[in-house]
Design a protein around this motif. Sequence first.
Motif: not given
Length: 192
Positions: A56-57, A60, A64, A70, A74, A77
């Motif tokens: 997820t990070v 992301s 971006w 995104h 997001l 996720d």
Amino acid sequence: MRAGGLLVRHEVRLLASLALWVARRTHGTKSGSAFGYARGQGAMMAGFAFVCVVETVALSVLLWDWPTVHAVFLFLDVYTIVFVVALHASSVVRPHVLDVEHGSLRIRRYVHVDLLVPLERIASVRREMRMTHERADGELDVEVGSQTSVTLELTEPVTYVGFFGRSREVRVVRFHADDPDGLVRALGRARV
């Protein structure tokens, strides 16, 4: 259409399990003794959740510059993380239940398996660790972490209804319990 309804029901039951887990309650254990099976898979489920958080990070950060993409990824996720945690929660709040008063053993796994076995149909019960399982007619393996620890042999078959509604008759049921010796002893006392 039927499959869609089953999937929605599955998601609702998972989210309800998550709510029960947060409230520290269990499902269907009021009139019997609960025997858990989630301990053996806790580390694996935590690992899955951690990998989902890392993904997820990473996505992301990578997405971006594309706000719409995104936002979609997001959402997906974060929902995946919730799904993995809810899956583990369902195994914690839906343990196996030995109900001597009603003469039944309820064998469960997540929200997928819920098999009611009448105690009078149990011919034998034994502790038997198995790590490999091959599909066979008349047998049901309810594995946790690829292992089972209790084997039931039945005098008469019971009907197992799968996730998509297909039913089959089973005479041998193998499943996992965190305390297989305690469950086997309790089943032995209940059958007398």
